[in-house]
Design a protein around this motif. Structure first.
Motif, PDB file in Angstrom:
ATOM      1  N   ARG A  95      67.469  45.765 -38.135  1.00 52.53           N
ATOM      2  CA  ARG A  95      68.760  46.790 -37.840  1.00 52.53           C
ATOM      3  C   ARG A  95      68.927  47.348 -39.183  1.00 52.53           C
ATOM      4  N   TRP A  96      68.403  49.484 -39.233  1.00 52.26           N
ATOM      5  CA  TRP A  96      68.411  50.118 -40.103  1.00 52.26           C
ATOM      6  C   TRP A  96      68.890  51.346 -39.261  1.00 52.26           C
ATOM      7  N   TYR A  97      70.079  51.628 -39.927  1.00 53.69           N
ATOM      8  CA  TYR A  97      69.921  53.471 -40.097  1.00 53.69           C
ATOM      9  C   TYR A  97      70.160  54.324 -40.962  1.00 53.69           C
ATOM     10  N   THR A  98      69.902  55.473 -40.565  1.00 53.03           N
ATOM     11  CA  THR A  98      68.814  56.800 -41.970  1.00 53.03           C
ATOM     12  C   THR A  98      70.062  57.376 -41.840  1.00 53.03           C
ATOM     13  N   PHE A  99      70.532  58.084 -42.290  1.00 57.81           N
ATOM     14  CA  PHE A  99      71.440  58.911 -42.716  1.00 57.81           C
ATOM     15  C   PHE A  99      70.566  60.305 -43.450  1.00 57.81           C
ATOM     16  N   ASP A 100      70.647  61.464 -43.420  1.00 57.22           N
ATOM     17  CA  ASP A 100      69.018  62.675 -43.972  1.00 57.22           C
ATOM     18  C   ASP A 100      71.345  63.712 -44.622  1.00 57.22           C
ATOM     19  N   GLY A 101      71.123  62.751 -45.791  1.00 57.09           N
ATOM     20  CA  GLY A 101      71.916  63.754 -46.376  1.00 57.09           C
ATOM     21  C   GLY A 101      72.661  62.602 -47.890  1.00 57.09           C
ATOM     22  N   ASN A 114      72.225  49.040 -44.073  1.00 57.60           N
ATOM     23  CA  ASN A 114      71.211  47.315 -43.070  1.00 57.60           C
ATOM     24  C   ASN A 114      72.116  46.989 -42.085  1.00 57.60           C
ATOM     25  N   GLU A 115      71.537  46.209 -40.824  1.00 59.38           N
ATOM     26  CA  GLU A 115      72.520  45.190 -40.310  1.00 59.38           C
ATOM     27  C   GLU A 115      73.339  43.661 -40.202  1.00 59.38           C
ATOM     28  N   ALA A 116      74.159  43.750 -41.016  1.00 62.46           N
ATOM     29  CA  ALA A 116      75.034  42.673 -41.323  1.00 62.46           C
ATOM     30  C   ALA A 116      73.992  41.309 -40.812  1.00 62.46           C
TER      31      ALA A 116
END
Length: 223
Positions: free
Chosen positions: A133-139, A127-129
């Motif tokens: 914004r969020w970021y997802t890593f597929d692993g 997540n963003e502090a």
């Protein structure tokens, strides 16, 4: 080549592997853990990657970076509150987000525990502090760390200069303070103080010296 082998080549392991009582850890958490995390925790121990990324560990030097400490539950509760009140859009069900790490800037790294009974399929979210914004890593986590620290993956929330220096892992060591008013307290981790301050509405700098009033407030709030 496994993800852990690649990570070890990027960031050499600082010492001998740790012996961790995983049955007790999983009992405390009431869930099974991914095998890659078990291997990562045993090989590296508690510490920080690139002076920025703290991964929670069963032997974390403070409760705020300990896998079985209070932070995962507190963070999930805050996410649920934000989700229910619509404060920030959250792309995942908060009940499926388990905090596994924190950065010096206050971003949290999560396991997406879906399905909860198949930890080898868990993915990673960041997540963003201080934003939506969020970021997802597929692993899994070790693949995420290897990809980020090798420069293959760029997480928008992380600083651009993260890899200006060669990737490295620094073990966490208890740092006993000898000056008042903190001389009788437990060892601390600056990332833990920053994360607590951000979660409790304090304006804390992302790097450098933590203001003494914030540190004192953290000490007073910490058992």
């Amino acid at each position: 080549m496994t993800d852990l082998t690649a990570l070890r080549q990027l960031c050499p392991v600082p010492g001998a592997p740790m012996n961790i009582e995983w049955d007790a850890v999983e009992t405390a958490l009431d869930m099974s853990l991914p095998s890659d995390y078990r291997q990562l925790a045993e090989q590296y121990g508690p510490g920080i990657f690139c002076g920025y990324i703290h991964i929670y560990h069963p032997h974390g030097v403070t409760a705020f970076v300990n896998l079985t400490g209070p932070m995962p539950a507190r963070i999930r509760a805050q996410l649920r509150k934000d989700f229910d009140h619509g404060t920030y859009p959250i792309p995942h069900n908060p009940d499926h987000l388990f905090a596994i790490g924190v950065t010096d800037n206050g971003e949290y790294i999560f396991w997406i525990t879906d399905p909860v009974d198949q930890p080898e399929r868990w993915r990673i979210a960041v997540n963003e502090a201080r934003g939506p914004r969020w970021y997802t890593f597929d692993g899994p986590l070790t693949e995420f760390l290897t990809s980020v620290l090798s420069g293959q993956t760029s997480v928008p929330q992380f600083p651009r200069g993260l890899l200006e220096e060669p990737p490295a892992f620094t073990p966490a060591h208890p740092a006993l303070r000898k000056t008042a008013p903190f001389s009788d307290q437990v060892p601390v981790d600056t990332a833990a103080i920053r994360a607590w301050a951000l979660a409790n509405g304090y304006n804390v700098p992302s790097r450098g010296r933590i203001p003494p009033e914030i540190r004192e407030a953290w000490e007073q709030a910490t058992p």
